[in-house]
Design an enzyme around this catalytic site. Structure first.
Site, mmCIF file in Angstrom:
data_model
loop_
_atom_site.group_PDB
_atom_site.id
_atom_site.type_symbol
_atom_site.label_atom_id
_atom_site.label_comp_id
_atom_site.label_asym_id
_atom_site.label_seq_id
_atom_site.Cartn_x
_atom_site.Cartn_y
_atom_site.Cartn_z
ATOM 1 N N GLU A 150 -1.947 -9.176 3.733
ATOM 2 C CA GLU A 150 -2.190 -9.518 4.968
ATOM 3 C C GLU A 150 -3.438 -9.428 5.590
ATOM 4 O OE1 GLU A 150 -1.818 -5.119 5.603
ATOM 5 O OE2 GLU A 150 -1.328 -6.689 4.209
ATOM 6 N N HIS A 204 -3.557 -5.343 0.347
ATOM 7 C CA HIS A 204 -3.276 -5.704 1.613
ATOM 8 C C HIS A 204 -3.160 -7.174 1.479
ATOM 9 C CE1 HIS A 204 -2.780 -1.990 3.946
ATOM 10 N NE2 HIS A 204 -3.526 -1.374 2.970
ATOM 11 N N CYS A 209 0.899 -1.090 0.006
ATOM 12 C CA CYS A 209 -0.049 0.073 -0.020
ATOM 13 C C CYS A 209 0.838 1.224 0.158
ATOM 14 C CB CYS A 209 -1.055 0.031 1.142
ATOM 15 S SG CYS A 209 -2.272 1.258 0.608
#
Length: 150
Positions: free
Chosen positions: A129, A127, A42
């Site tokens: 994660e 993202h 990001c």
């Protein structure tokens, strides 16, 4: 001042954060010169693009916060070729032509860069994660696997 040349790590992840990458001198320094495998997520992705001559502009389709979106990859980066669902949290997007980086994944419109890469450096606008990212942890594992192979 200048690029970082000696980092005592096997890899660097330039993580997400609020605001613009330019507000963090360390983020920009890392984006400007590690010689080791790097993954920008990001804000880190945006920093890598800025250093490579791209612009950071408001997304023409508006902000996306916490929404899984369609990502289309050509397979030349870390994402396998095909369609993926990854969660995004961003209102800014890279624009323009990169100098050294290749755009290897876009949004479903084919216009917004979602993954860039050059050598052993990768940037993700999404993202991996995030809980909403399809096989996102595999994405991180793939990056670490490449680090082990360097």
């Amino acid at each position: 001042r200048g690029p970082l040349t000696a980092i005592d790590h096997d890899a660097v992840v330039i993580g997400p954060g609020p605001g613009r990458p330019e507000i963090s001198p360390l983020t920009m320094k890392l984006a400007n010169g590690t010689q080791i495998p790097t993954l920008g997520i990001c804000l880190g992705h945006q920093a890598l693009g800025l250093v490579d001559g791209m612009e950071l502009v408001p997304s023409p389709f508006g902000p996306v916060h916490g929404m899984p979106t369609t990502i289309i990859a050509d397979g030349t980066g870390l994402l396998a070729k095909g369609v993926h669902s990854m969660t995004r949290y961003n209102s800014l997007i890279l624009a323009g032509n990169p100098n050294d980086f290749q755009v290897s994944a876009t949004d479903e419109t084919g216009t917004l860069p979602m993954e860039i890469h050059s050598g052993n450096t990768y940037g993700d606008q999404f993202h991996p994660e995030s809980n909403g990212s399809e096989r996102g942890m595999k994405r991180l594992a793939d990056f670490l696997q490449r680090v082990d192979n360097c």
